[in-house]
Design a protein around this motif. Structure first.
Motif, PDB file in Angstrom:
ATOM      1  N   CYS A  66      24.050  -5.584 -23.929  1.00  0.00           N
ATOM      2  CA  CYS A  66      24.476  -6.937 -23.922  1.00  0.00           C
ATOM      3  C   CYS A  66      26.015  -7.107 -24.232  1.00  0.00           C
ATOM      4  O   CYS A  66      26.514  -6.373 -25.262  1.00  0.00           O
ATOM      5  N   ARG A  77      25.233  -6.956 -29.216  1.00  0.00           N
ATOM      6  CA  ARG A  77      26.263  -5.641 -29.077  1.00  0.00           C
ATOM      7  C   ARG A  77      26.500  -4.875 -30.249  1.00  0.00           C
ATOM      8  O   ARG A  77      26.315  -3.729 -30.167  1.00  0.00           O
ATOM      9  N   GLY A 112      19.542  -8.831 -21.119  1.00  0.00           N
ATOM     10  CA  GLY A 112      20.945  -8.874 -21.657  1.00  0.00           C
ATOM     11  C   GLY A 112      21.836  -9.165 -20.574  1.00  0.00           C
ATOM     12  O   GLY A 112      21.690  -8.725 -19.359  1.00  0.00           O
ATOM     13  N   THR A 120      24.778  -9.852 -13.654  1.00  0.00           N
ATOM     14  CA  THR A 120      23.192  -9.728 -14.155  1.00  0.00           C
ATOM     15  C   THR A 120      22.241 -10.601 -13.519  1.00  0.00           C
ATOM     16  O   THR A 120      21.246 -10.138 -13.042  1.00  0.00           O
TER      17      THR A 120
END
Length: 248
Positions: A66, A77, A112, A120
């Motif tokens: 992510c 992260r 994520g 995404t």
């Protein structure tokens, strides 16, 4: 099952379990020699239909990588944990294989955010679209919509998923900035508004055309983190979303 995919499954099912948008069995009792049955299974959780039926779902993330560093998220992260990413075809094949073995009746899909929200979201849409159109999968699909994703992608997702959801996260933008400074309410409420518009438009079209496609027929859901910020019960109960004026 391919060992590489099996390892990804373990990691991504573990990463997905913290999303509480559907219930879980809460046990991991594995099978034993001489005994019948097993309560174990990576990523198997349960949800409930309108008529009270319990539905087994494969609960998994496309990736637990992510770009965000939200303090409340296990997949942030900066967190040091195993990372994995399934390809679209790997996730589709996993779902079909689990279904054919009668492990599941549907899919709970999250991810994520990598590269950007549209990248995404496009991959998530490809998964549900391939399941529906290529494999003719008719089971239940709950899909997370990515904050900041375009209306076009949200609209496409609603044609293939039964339910879409977007997390509100925190009921106060000031608190959100403390725990997730890279996020803002506008990016989260935009897809929620797109979903709402899609449901309403679909209902109108079905009044005129009986066979018009249904948009997210199970509607949308959300969730909120409680207790991580000073927000009171009153703040949460009387929360009103910010204006999304100007959205298409």
């Amino acid at each position: 099952m391919n060992e590489n995919v099996l390892e990804k499954l373990k990691i991504l099912a573990e990463s997905a379990k913290y999303d509480v948008s559907c219930a879980s069995s809460g046990t991991s009792r594995s099978g034993k020699k001489g005994m019948i049955g097993s309560a174990a299974g990576w990523g198997i959780c349960h949800s409930f239909a309108e008529d009270g039926r319990c539905i087994s779902l494969l609960k998994i993330m496309l990736t637990n990588n992510c770009m965000y560093d939200c303090a409340y998220c296990i997949n942030r992260r900066s967190n040091d944990l195993p990372r994995a990413t399934l390809s679209v075809s790997e996730l589709v094949d996993l779902t079909i294989e689990f279904y054919r073995r009668n492990y599941i009746e549907g899919l709970f899909l999250s991810s994520g955010v990598v590269r950007n929200p549209d990248y995404t979201m496009e991959r998530l849409v490809r998964v549900v679209k391939d399941l529906r159109l290529v494999h003719r999968f008719n089971g239940y699909i709950h899909m997370k919509s990515i904050p900041g994703a375009s209306q076009e992608l949200v609209n496409e997702a609603g044609l293939y998923a039964d339910r879409l959801s977007v997390n509100i996260e925190i009921p106060n933008e000031q608190s959100l900035q403390v725990l997730a400074p890279e996020k803002d309410f506008k990016s989260m409420f935009a897809p929620m508004r797109y979903i709402q518009q899609g449901v309403l438009q679909s209902a109108e079209e079905r009044k005129r055309f009986r066979h018009a496609p249904r948009f997210a027929p199970a509607g949308q859901s959300t969730q909120m983190i409680v207790g991580a910020t000073p927000d009171s019960d009153k703040d949460i109960l009387f929360y009103r979303p910010p204006s999304t004026a100007g959205l298409r």
